[in-house]
Design an enzyme around this catalytic site. Sequence first.
Site, PDB file in Angstrom:
ATOM      1  CE  LYS A 192      -2.476  -2.776  -0.407  1.00  0.00           C
ATOM      2  NZ  LYS A 192      -2.457  -4.227  -0.271  1.00  0.00           N
ATOM      3  N   GLY A 243       9.872 -20.973  16.700  1.00  0.00           N
ATOM      4  CA  GLY A 243       9.233 -21.793  17.736  1.00  0.00           C
ATOM      5  C   GLY A 243       8.857 -23.147  17.160  1.00  0.00           C
ATOM      6  N   GLY A 250      -0.156 -14.642 -12.957  1.00  0.00           N
ATOM      7  CA  GLY A 250      -1.205 -14.634 -11.940  1.00  0.00           C
ATOM      8  C   GLY A 250      -1.851 -13.265 -11.824  1.00  0.00           C
ATOM      9  CG  HIS A 308     -24.352  16.689  -1.190  1.00  0.00           C
ATOM     10  ND1 HIS A 308     -24.289  15.899  -2.305  1.00  0.00           N
ATOM     11  CD2 HIS A 308     -24.252  17.976  -1.622  1.00  0.00           C
ATOM     12  CE1 HIS A 308     -24.158  16.665  -3.373  1.00  0.00           C
ATOM     13  NE2 HIS A 308     -24.131  17.936  -2.989  1.00  0.00           N
TER      14      HIS A 308
HETATM   15  C1  LIG Z   1       1.924  -8.553  -1.474  1.00  0.00           C
HETATM   16  C2  LIG Z   1       0.824  -8.882  -0.514  1.00  0.00           C
HETATM   17  C3  LIG Z   1      -0.158  -7.942  -0.272  1.00  0.00           C
HETATM   18  C4  LIG Z   1      -1.178  -8.242   0.618  1.00  0.00           C
HETATM   19  N1  LIG Z   1      -2.123  -7.292   0.835  1.00  0.00           N
HETATM   20  C5  LIG Z   1      -3.136  -7.554   1.686  1.00  0.00           C
HETATM   21  C6  LIG Z   1      -4.115  -6.569   1.955  1.00  0.00           C
HETATM   22  O1  LIG Z   1      -4.068  -5.465   1.416  1.00  0.00           O
HETATM   23  N2  LIG Z   1      -5.097  -6.868   2.843  1.00  0.00           N
HETATM   24  C7  LIG Z   1      -5.177  -8.099   3.450  1.00  0.00           C
HETATM   25  O2  LIG Z   1      -6.099  -8.325   4.235  1.00  0.00           O
HETATM   26  N3  LIG Z   1      -4.260  -9.049   3.217  1.00  0.00           N
HETATM   27  C8  LIG Z   1      -3.246  -8.812   2.359  1.00  0.00           C
HETATM   28  N4  LIG Z   1      -2.288  -9.761   2.153  1.00  0.00           N
HETATM   29  C9  LIG Z   1      -2.406 -11.056   2.875  1.00  0.00           C
HETATM   30  C10 LIG Z   1      -1.914 -10.906   4.310  1.00  0.00           C
HETATM   31  O3  LIG Z   1      -0.594 -10.448   4.301  1.00  0.00           O
HETATM   32  C11 LIG Z   1      -2.012 -12.240   5.028  1.00  0.00           C
HETATM   33  O4  LIG Z   1      -3.309 -12.749   4.912  1.00  0.00           O
HETATM   34  C12 LIG Z   1      -1.680 -12.080   6.518  1.00  0.00           C
HETATM   35  O5  LIG Z   1      -0.389 -11.577   6.681  1.00  0.00           O
HETATM   36  C13 LIG Z   1      -1.816 -13.414   7.247  1.00  0.00           C
HETATM   37  O6  LIG Z   1      -1.517 -13.222   8.589  1.00  0.00           O
HETATM   38  P1  LIG Z   1      -0.952 -14.401   9.510  1.00  0.00           P
HETATM   39  O7  LIG Z   1      -0.802 -13.823  10.860  1.00  0.00           O
HETATM   40  O8  LIG Z   1      -1.783 -15.599   9.329  1.00  0.00           O
HETATM   41  O9  LIG Z   1       0.470 -14.772   8.887  1.00  0.00           O
HETATM   42  P2  LIG Z   1       1.754 -13.928   8.484  1.00  0.00           P
HETATM   43  O10 LIG Z   1       1.459 -12.498   8.325  1.00  0.00           O
HETATM   44  O11 LIG Z   1       2.361 -14.657   7.347  1.00  0.00           O
HETATM   45  O12 LIG Z   1       2.702 -14.049   9.770  1.00  0.00           O
HETATM   46  C14 LIG Z   1       3.244 -15.251  10.183  1.00  0.00           C
HETATM   47  C15 LIG Z   1       4.478 -14.976  11.020  1.00  0.00           C
HETATM   48  O13 LIG Z   1       4.888 -16.175  11.630  1.00  0.00           O
HETATM   49  C16 LIG Z   1       6.311 -16.262  11.547  1.00  0.00           C
HETATM   50  N5  LIG Z   1       6.673 -17.696  11.650  1.00  0.00           N
HETATM   51  C17 LIG Z   1       6.392 -18.702  10.784  1.00  0.00           C
HETATM   52  N6  LIG Z   1       6.812 -19.891  11.310  1.00  0.00           N
HETATM   53  C18 LIG Z   1       7.364 -19.602  12.514  1.00  0.00           C
HETATM   54  C19 LIG Z   1       7.947 -20.390  13.544  1.00  0.00           C
HETATM   55  N7  LIG Z   1       8.002 -21.725  13.461  1.00  0.00           N
HETATM   56  N8  LIG Z   1       8.418 -19.749  14.635  1.00  0.00           N
HETATM   57  C20 LIG Z   1       8.336 -18.407  14.766  1.00  0.00           C
HETATM   58  N9  LIG Z   1       7.785 -17.613  13.829  1.00  0.00           N
HETATM   59  C21 LIG Z   1       7.287 -18.207  12.733  1.00  0.00           C
HETATM   60  C22 LIG Z   1       6.625 -15.650  10.202  1.00  0.00           C
HETATM   61  O14 LIG Z   1       7.980 -15.255  10.156  1.00  0.00           O
HETATM   62  C23 LIG Z   1       5.667 -14.473  10.214  1.00  0.00           C
HETATM   63  O15 LIG Z   1       6.241 -13.363  10.847  1.00  0.00           O
HETATM   64  C24 LIG Z   1      -1.229  -9.491   1.288  1.00  0.00           C
HETATM   65  C25 LIG Z   1      -0.226 -10.430   1.058  1.00  0.00           C
HETATM   66  C26 LIG Z   1       0.784 -10.140   0.182  1.00  0.00           C
HETATM   67  C27 LIG Z   1       1.857 -11.154  -0.036  1.00  0.00           C
END
Ligand SMILES: Cc1cc2nc3c(=O)[nH]c(=O)nc-3n(C[C@H](O)[C@H](O)[C@H](O)COP(=O)(O)OP(=O)(O)OC[C@H]3O[C@@H](n4cnc5c(N)ncnc54)[C@H](O)[C@@H]3O)c2cc1C
Length: 475
Positions: free
Chosen positions: A58, A122, A190, A454
Amino acid sequence: MNKQFDVVVIGAGPGGYIAAIRAAQLGFSVACIDEWKNGSGGPAPGGTCTNVGCIPSKALLQSSEHFEHAGKHFADHGIEVQGLGLDLGKMLGRKDSVIRQNNEGILHLFKKNKVTFFHGRGSFVKVGEGGYEIQVQGAAQEALTGKHIVVATGSSARALPGAPFDEDRILSNDGALRIPAVPGKMGLIGAGVIGLEMGSVWRRLGAEVTVLEGLPTFLGAVDEQVAKEAKKAFDKQGLKIELGVKVDEVRRSDAGVAIDWTNAKGEAQTLEVDRLIVSIGRVPNTEGLNADGVGLTRDDRGAIVVDADCRTNLPNVWAVGDVVRGPMLAHKAEEEGVAVAERIAGQHGHVNFNTIPWVIYTSPEIAWVGQTEQQLKAAGVAYKAGTFPFLANGRARALGDTTGMVKMLADAATDEILGVHIVGPMASELIAECVVAMEFRASSEDLARICHAHPSLSEATKEAALAVDKRTLNF
Ligand SMILES: Cc1cc2nc3c(=O)[nH]c(=O)nc-3n(C[C@H](O)[C@H](O)[C@H](O)COP(=O)(O)OP(=O)(O)OC[C@H]3O[C@@H](n4cnc5c(N)ncnc54)[C@H](O)[C@@H]3O)c2cc1C
């Protein structure tokens, strides 16, 4: 001796850090573990969203939109720009500082809410007496025990078979956000949300962008009428989108990437580009968790299997966000994180999947909530549709941004709003009103009777509600 916590959250993306904060608010002792490193090797909580997803994309969409406006649209407002230049290094630097502010904000929130943060990976060790033993390896080397574990490890970009990411010529979302010079020609495989957003950024900055999409329809999950309107706008902007494509081979050289592909008519083609972004979906992150060691069940895609309440097959082990089923969206991950913390506290956490908004931050923006017209038809639901074009909205005219429309779908018998689909200016903000309306099970008449300021773009939503009853006032 292991450090003991009520709740241990693995992952500090939007799912994990929000779950940790909510659990701490509810009075639990909470640890949150995250392995993401910033450029200096320090912690960078916030996950994909903060570091290589929602936030940086963004930031660049905003910067590139300013650049395009200054070059192409300021003149319409009588503003003359001479010597317009691009300092890409500064633009990328600004994006990085926005990321840093968010990383630091989360560390501050952890402190404020007394969440103990551990920087490292973790993984499950075993089930012990006081709960699950979790090993932290990285900057922090710790052994923790949690009565409840929340897995929020997110997802990573899926690579094209035979064309691994090198983040130089073949880029995932990570490399796509830090290309050091604007490529002359860019390819994109994609045409989903991420592909369209990244393609828009680099096109606005001067790249010739070609998008190759395997599916025969453009944005198949979006309401057809809205997708058509968006496609028209993208075509006009010069974003080349090829549908129904089969990618045969990707060949990388020092100079660039050649993609052999077959078009919808079955004709063999080759596209030569300086850089290629591949955005063909994402894979759940479970590597390194030792999921198999403790018997945590995953599905064929590698996603952790959960029930409707985010419970895994192991007692007191929960999973939220991109690592489980459902839309890969930051706000969906957050909602699940909050709901899980509340369920751990014995409350009735709740996520309504039918009112999760979707946004594509292109220009025009695309946003929707609820059912599309094609879904209602397929389900045999009798509905009424109302549309209102931004062309007839005073604020849109004043902004000089009249592309698109608001489309509302309501139940034919009860008038309950079943879906709202917006393509046009600030669709990402306008959709919030529709989410609230649907969450309260409003009828289109309810929305039509509410006074809207408005001139505002939100009047287009009210007019779309009036259009459901065929009584627009301004069109
Ligand atoms: C380019 C792009 C643009 C996007 N734009 C949007 C948007 O505008 N709006 C929206 O809603 N979504 C958007 N998304 C999707 C959004 O980023 C994800 O849906 C969201 O980040 C998911 O959150 P999460 O907490 O599940 O996982 P993540 O954000 O992936 O976080 C997971 C975290 O866990 C950590 N981790 C993984 N395994 C381990 C472990 N074993 N030990 C310790 N740490 C670990 C990772 O390093 C990471 O920091 C976008 C994604 C991308 C790639």
